[in-house]
Design an enzyme around this catalytic site. Structure first.
Site, PDB file in Angstrom:
ATOM      1  N   GLN A 109       0.826  -1.201   0.000  1.00 40.66           N
ATOM      2  CA  GLN A 109       0.000   0.000   0.000  1.00 40.66           C
ATOM      3  C   GLN A 109       0.865   1.258   0.000  1.00 40.66           C
ATOM      4  O   GLN A 109       0.559   2.245  -0.655  1.00 40.66           O
ATOM      5  CB  GLN A 109      -0.923  -0.002   1.218  1.00 40.66           C
ATOM      6  CG  GLN A 109      -1.598   1.330   1.540  1.00 40.66           C
ATOM      7  CD  GLN A 109      -2.559   1.790   0.472  1.00 40.66           C
ATOM      8  OE1 GLN A 109      -3.053   0.989  -0.314  1.00 40.66           O
ATOM      9  NE2 GLN A 109      -2.817   3.079   0.422  1.00 40.66           N
ATOM     10  N   GLU A 110       1.959   1.203   0.726  1.00 42.30           N
ATOM     11  CA  GLU A 110       2.831   2.362   0.826  1.00 42.30           C
ATOM     12  C   GLU A 110       3.626   2.619  -0.456  1.00 42.30           C
ATOM     13  O   GLU A 110       3.716   3.748  -0.914  1.00 42.30           O
ATOM     14  CB  GLU A 110       3.814   2.180   1.997  1.00 42.30           C
ATOM     15  CG  GLU A 110       3.179   2.214   3.366  1.00 42.30           C
ATOM     16  CD  GLU A 110       2.717   3.599   3.767  1.00 42.30           C
ATOM     17  OE1 GLU A 110       3.052   4.573   3.075  1.00 42.30           O
ATOM     18  OE2 GLU A 110       1.999   3.715   4.775  1.00 42.30           O
ATOM     19  N   SER A 111       4.206   1.577  -1.034  1.00 40.41           N
ATOM     20  CA  SER A 111       5.221   1.806  -2.075  1.00 40.41           C
ATOM     21  C   SER A 111       5.141   0.892  -3.280  1.00 40.41           C
ATOM     22  O   SER A 111       5.944   1.022  -4.201  1.00 40.41           O
ATOM     23  CB  SER A 111       6.605   1.623  -1.465  1.00 40.41           C
ATOM     24  OG  SER A 111       6.802   0.260  -1.098  1.00 40.41           O
TER      25      SER A 111
END
Length: 491
Positions: free
Chosen positions: A308-310
């Site tokens: 989700q982050e990267s």
């Protein structure tokens, strides 16, 4: 989409939400502003103007520009927050501030009352409805939908002009709220359509994807800072600064930080996720497993959060400056002792440790998975805003320890009727809700993909059993198959 520390950190700059200065009966001259050592700017608490980020630090497009201009004058910046555009304009007329910086469109009515700076940007006024809801495809069609706009906004002026050729056109004016609240009402289906500036729409559609831009009400219009009619010397100083190399760079920096990336920044792509499980996850699965075991997390959840982050890109960079596979801020990385945010061997253990710190900031009596979901939300929006949300939950007789209740309360942090009484004010409260939901969805997809791949690779029951066993420090596809899923499915 960022990891953030709860500590407020560096010095705050006299950012007051309710206080006003005496003002007097006239506007201050540029020299009086310099002698006082303080520039007083009227604004509103919203994502396109001024708000606190997850670290509790002031930010926002108008704030950044006003701070840069105040710095050029050698004075402090004081933001005076008003509840609505109407209150901001009244405050400027009563000399409660030197400048109004609040995403103000230059209109004929406002030109009669105020001076304006040169345009900071141009925006279009857009009719926004909800996908699969009742929509209007033209100005004439607005008579057939429920339509509301903010009182004393530029949208009202435009609609009044359109009403001259479309007598059936009608709308409701809402006082004391912001455009963002009306966009949420449209998204939730309690209102058919509203009107909003294109930059406000662009920011909010990332988090409210069902919003549908139907058409522009007219040609693009300039946004600028408003000043009292007598403030000619201050107007000249503002325009000179905006035209200077420093001012041009400041405007470009603000645009790049808050708006440039919006059309292309999208983390939701299931097909891409499946491909990246095969192509990327195997490189980092051992790190996810080790960090998860150290802090008693499920490794699949940790992998899902990192995606989700990267998108599992160790060189990922967001417009706000978060970097790496766990999208750490520079401050958080320093706090966690990370020398290189782009090194997964440093970033993954640090990111998971920070998530554990967020979890530990909540009562150990909170049952799982609620405590983990609250920790994920805090990782995203900041512990400060989560503290506000929990306080609001108690006020609303909701359970601050229940994720089911908190995912209803968090979006209220973007509603002026609720956030204006909270310590840290506005936050994009729907974002951590979507953040947790996406991670839960990714968690299920990753777990199912790994299970399917393990079954394909191993035809023997013993092999399949081993693939689903305890995490191993090994690497490669076989080790990736050892990530386990223990959280309940998303609902």
């Amino acid at each position: 989409m960022k990891a953030i520390a709860f500590a407020l950190g560096t010095t705050m700059l006299l950012l007051l939400t309710a206080c006003e200065w005496g003002g007097g009966g006239r506007a201050r001259t540029l020299e009086e502003i310099k002698q006082s050592g303080e520039l007083r700017v009227l604004s509103r608490n919203a994502p396109t103007t001024y708000f606190f980020d997850g670290d509790g630090e002031p930010t926002g497009p108008e704030y950044d520009l006003a701070k840069a201009f105040a710095d050029s004058l050698g004075v402090r910046l004081r933001i005076i927050v008003k509840d609505s555009v109407a209150d901001i304009l009244r405050g400027l007329e009563r000399h409660k501030g030197d400048i109004a910086a609040a995403g103000l469109t230059e209109t004929p009515n406002r030109q009669a009352r105020f001076l304006f700076s040169n345009a900071i940007e141009t925006v279009s006024e857009q009719v926004v409805c909800r996908r699969e809801g009742k929509v209007a495809t033209s100005a004439a069609g607005l008579a057939e939908v429920s339509l509301a706009v903010v009182t004393a906004s530029s949208y009202e002026e435009t609609l009044e002009q359109l009403q001259q050729t479309n007598p059936a056109l009608s709308w409701t004016s809402r006082d004391g709220i912001g455009t963002e609240t009306l966009l949420q009402d449209v998204w939730q289906g309690s209102l058919d359509c509203t009107v909003a500036d294109s930059n406000i729409v662009a920011i909010n559609r990332r988090f409210l994807p069902e919003l549908l831009v139907m058409f522009d009400l007219g040609p693009a219009k300039p946004h600028g800072w408003a000043l009292a009619k007598a403030s000619t010397d201050l107007q000249q100083a503002v325009n000179d600064w905006m035209a200077s190399e420093t001012g041009v760079k400041a405007r470009r920096r603000v645009h790049a930080r808050y708006f440039n990336f919006i059309d292309t920044f999208d983390f939701v792509d299931t097909l891409a996720l499946v491909e990246r499980i095969d192509e990327r996850l195997s490189k980092y699965d051992a790190l996810f497993q080790q960090a998860a075991m150290q802090h008693a997390f499920d490794p699949v959840l940790v992998a899902a959060q990192s995606y989700q982050e990267s998108h599992w890109d160790p060189k990922a960079k967001s417009p706000t400056g978060t970097r790496g596979i766990m999208m750490l801020t520079k401050r958080t990385a320093t706090y966690l002792g990370v020398a290189d945010r782009l090194d997964p061997e440093q970033a993954i253990p640090a990111g998971v440790a920070y998530l554990a710190e967020m979890r530990d900031s909540f009562s150990a009596d909170i049952p799982e998975p609620d405590r983990t979901y609250l920790a994920l939300a805090a990782y995203n929006v900041g512990r400060a805003h989560m503290h506000d949300a929990q306080a609001l939950a108690r006020k609303l007789n909701k359970d601050p320890h229940s994720w089911a209740d908190m995912r209803e309360v968090l979006p209220l942090l973007a509603d002026r009727r609720h956030y204006k009484g909270l310590k840290y004010g506005y936050a994009r409260g729907w974002e951590p809700v979507r953040y947790v939901q996406r991670i839960r969805n990714y968690n299920d997809i990753i777990a199912e993909r790994l299970k399917s791949r393990a079954q394909t690779a191993c035809s023997q029951p013993a092999c399949a059993s081993t693939s689903a066993g305890k995490p191993s420090p090994g690497t490669g596809h076989q080790a990736a198959g050892k990530l386990r899923n223990t959280l309940p499915p998303v609902s």
